[in-house]
Design an enzyme around this catalytic site. Structure first.
Site: not given
Ligand code: NOJ
Length: 742
Positions: A269
């Site tokens: 993430d």
């Molecule tokens: C954080 C989020 O938790 C995730 O789901 C997402 O894909 C990423 N940011 C990218 O924006």
């Protein structure tokens, strides 16, 4: 490029359509034929193609493709480094699970939780297909969805991105979504592994989950995603049992890669990577967006990873494995065969080519919006409404009308009009949003008088509008999202389960004033419903988060063009204290979230503790009536664990409308398995014209019959007495039959 037009799939789709009298069927067929389906490669074939390419790469080149360019370093929310000689392109990774974030000309359809509420495998697959087609046309290699975190504590801010409280349902929804996305040659990402069920403190807390619960509940949808050949898995921000998910050997190496046999790549993430050596050794294959913190200019991978190999702390074979996983995934969905150039730019709109990729996807979105609208209550058969010049309809509530900001509110971080999706990275900009008022108006035209009060502040005005009408439809909502935006004091997670914007008072004021009140709730999940027994509230409709076609989907159901067939993908409790878990606040130094309820998530908890829910998991009414008969169970027991259980049941439509029923199969395991009282282990949605009947068949194999035996660290089919239940909800069982495995 070899392309396969799956015309048969379009025909099957058409035949299994669950609506009646629906306009535009020919239009849909034409639309579906627009999609070109790709026959993806097997993992073995993909690895065979990847090997010679990766073998030519230097260590630096291999590292380069595992390392993101840094936040805002490319056109997408995530961009990988590329290589020249051998050539491997920069990959574009883009949110979200329901459509394309940070772009225009895209569709913004129903949320994951709605897809689950449809209980319609074919429709969920089609949703994946149209999303995949849009991502492909924008040149996006990797879609950052679906999300499969479980609806454990109903306040959890992002659980609407996922598929509800039951792992079996979530597993099927994830697999169908992934097959749909990848059929368009786009890599899907299932996320977030694992234990990311709330927003508050997500980068700190440790979800403490026991082995059996991990395997039976939280890992289950990931296992089904791997079976569906998902290309990528995103590891979560949080820790799992004391170790960060993105450097967790047990989760990534032992479970995901070894037990489940996952051969694609694990991406972090965004800024969830915390180390070089530990992450790489424990299973992380790609760091996103690449920098340690946004704009920090350094990375745990990149030069640090090359150095770790040169100093002998990490074997180069492991970096080769990381690169192979990425390159093989790219070959698997055939992106080597003419994949479009990336033509969006998330951060520099002047570079965006602004290609409109919506096609006719609004048709699917409208249908799925209606097919995921749950009819909770329908006293005196007040619904469907007939259009009549003699009757006056009042539409009341800000949730029925437009918002000041809805089309340009960043990541949907506001809540001032009708609600059709939550907020955060799990969203896509609306191309337009049909409000409920607009949907109703365009349905009835001038054939019915419709009055409105599209606000929630003046209860007297609301009551007056209601009392002047024959029927009053009152709207309210409850919203949530991702922690980086705070909306009305909710830091992602909901502070409580109450309706927003004066919802309870508004509903009560309207119901007091009109004896034909219909309540419509747009919500991310369960809400408190203190007004539910009000005698004037005749019907409750639950469209959840229906996306851009909201008002049209709703009007289709209200006026009977579509017979509702959705079912709740979560339990709604009478009292918020009845849910098995709530948000944990922790403290600033340490934050442990014990998943104390273990296997007893959602309805399993209510069943075990004999708590009567307000509306049970799987509940949803129809305008017609179904009868269940001729249930049969047959056990075919071969050698060893080779056991199959077949069940058949006949469903008759004995009401006045054509319609679809979601036939649900629950299993009670032998006592030795120590399972919750009943577990969902099958469902089928069948369309049955009125006066007709259909036989629905289920087949249960090892996957459905097993429990996770901690002593063996494996799945085991228990011996003894099972009871198979078939019903219309988890609490409306129509047929039960004991069978024994010995
Ligand atoms: C954080 C989020 O938790 C995730 O789901 C997402 O894909 C990423 N940011 C990218 O924006």
């Amino acid at each position: 490029m070899k392309k396969f037009l799956l015309i048969t799939s379009a025909i099957i789709t058409l035949l299994s359509t669950v609506v009646f009298g629906r306009p535009g069927e020919e239009e849909y067929l034409a639309n579906n034929n627009e999609h070109t389906f790709i026959q993806i490669l097997s993992w073995d074939e993909a690895y065979e193609k990847a090997r010679p390419l990766v073998e030519q790469m230097s260590l630096e080149q291999k590292v380069n493709i595992t390392t993101g360019l840094g936040w805002e370093g490319g056109r997408c929310v995530g961009n990988t480094g590329s290589t020249i000689n051998p050539d491997f392109p920069e990959l574009c990774l883009q949110d979200s699970p329901l459509g394309i974030r940070f772009a225009d000309g895209v569709s913004s359809g129903v949320a994951g939780v709605n897809a689950a509420a449809s209980f319609d495998k074919e429709a969920i697959r089609r949703r994946g297909e149209y999303m995949g087609a849009e991502f492909r046309a924008k040149g996006i290699h990797v879609q950052l969805g679906p999300g499969v975190n479980m609806l454990r504590a109903p306040e959890g801010g992002r659980l609407w991105e996922g598929f509800g409280e039951d792992p079996y349902l979530a597993g099927i929804a994830a697999a169908e979504t992934i097959r749909g996305i990848q059929s368009q040659g786009v890599m899907a990402t299932v996320k977030h592994i694992i234990g990311n069920e709330q927003e508050i403190n997500r980068e700190k807390y440790s979800s403490e989950i026991d082995e059996r619960t991990i395997n039976e509940i939280y890992l289950w949808p990931f296992a089904r995603a791997v079976e569906a050949d998902v290309a990528s898995v995103m590891c979560a921000y949080n820790q799992v049992n004391g170790q960060y998910a993105c450097e967790n050997d047990y989760v990534l190496n032992q479970l995901l890669k070894t037990k489940l046999g996952f051969r694609g790549f694990v991406q972090s993430d965004w800024a969830a990577t915390h180390s070089t050596d530990l992450s790489v050794l424990n299973g992380l294959d790609m760091t996103m967006p690449g920098d340690i913190t946004f704009h920090s200019g350094d990375s745990y991978f990149g030069a640090n990873l090359t150095k770790a190999v040169k100093e002998g702390r990490i074997d180069e074979d492991r970096v080769t494995d990381m690169a192979m996983r990425i390159v093989a995934s790219w070959y698997k969905v055939r992106q080597d065969e003419g994949f479009p150039e990336t033509n969006i730019d998330s951060f520099r709109p002047e570079n965006d080519k602004h290609i409109n990729v919506q096609g006719n996807h609004h048709i699917d979105i409208r249908q799925l919006g209606a097919a995921s609208t749950v009819l909770l209550k329908n006293d005196d058969n007040i619904l469907p409404l007939s259009i009549s010049r003699k009757r006056k309809l009042a539409v009341i509530g800000s949730d029925a009308g437009p918002a000041k900001n809805v089309l340009n509110c960043p990541d949907h971080g506001c809540n001032d009009g009708t609600l059709a999706q939550g907020w955060g990275s799990g969203t896509a900009a609306y191309p337009y949003l049909i409000t409920p008022y607009e949907g109703i108006k365009s349905k009835v035209g001038d054939r019915m008088t419709v009055t409105k009060y599209l606000d929630h502040t003046n209860l007297k005005k609301a009551a007056k509008t209601a009392s002047d009408a024959d029927i009053a439809i009152v709207f309210a909502n409850s919203n949530s999202g991702e922690e980086f935006i705070v909306v009305d004091n909710h830091r992602g997670d909901r502070n409580d389960l109450n309706l927003w914007n004066n919802g309870d008072e508004l509903i009560k004021a309207v119901a007091d004033a009109n004896e034909n009140t219909i309540v419509v709730i747009h919500s991310v999940g369960p809400v408190n419903m203190p007004w539910v027994r009000h005698p004037n509230i005749k019907a409750i409709l639950w469209p959840g988060l229906p996306g851009q076609e909201s008002g049209n989907s709703l009007a289709d159901v209200l006026f009977g063009d579509v017979n509702p067939s959705a079912k709740l993908p979560y339990t709604i409790a009478k009292n918020p204290k009845h849910y098995p878990a709530t948000i944990s606040l922790g403290n600033t130094t340490e934050h442990v979230i014990p998943y104390e309820e273990g296997l007893y998530i959602g309805y399993r908890w209510f069943d075990k503790n004999d708590i009567e829910p307000l509306y049970p998991f799987g509940h949803g009414l129809s305008y017609t009536k179904f009868q269940y008969s001729h249930g049969r169970v047959q056990v075919v027991q071969g050698r060893a664990n080779n056991i199959t259980v077949y069940a058949n049941i006949t469903i008759s439509n004995v009401g006045h409308y054509d319609g679809a029923e979601v036939v649900q199969l629950y299993l009670t395991y032998p006592a030795i398995a120590e399972e919750p009282p009943r577990i969902l282990r099958g469902f089928e949605k069948v369309f049955i014209p009125r006066g007709c009947e259909e036989t629905v068949s289920f087949k249960l194999s090892k996957e459905e019959l097993s429990y996770y035996a901690v002593i063996d660290h494996d799945w085991v089919v228990p011996r003894g007495d099972f009871v198979l239940h078939v019903g219309s909800s988890s609490r409306d069982i129509k047929f039960s039959k004991r069978f024994t495995l010995d």
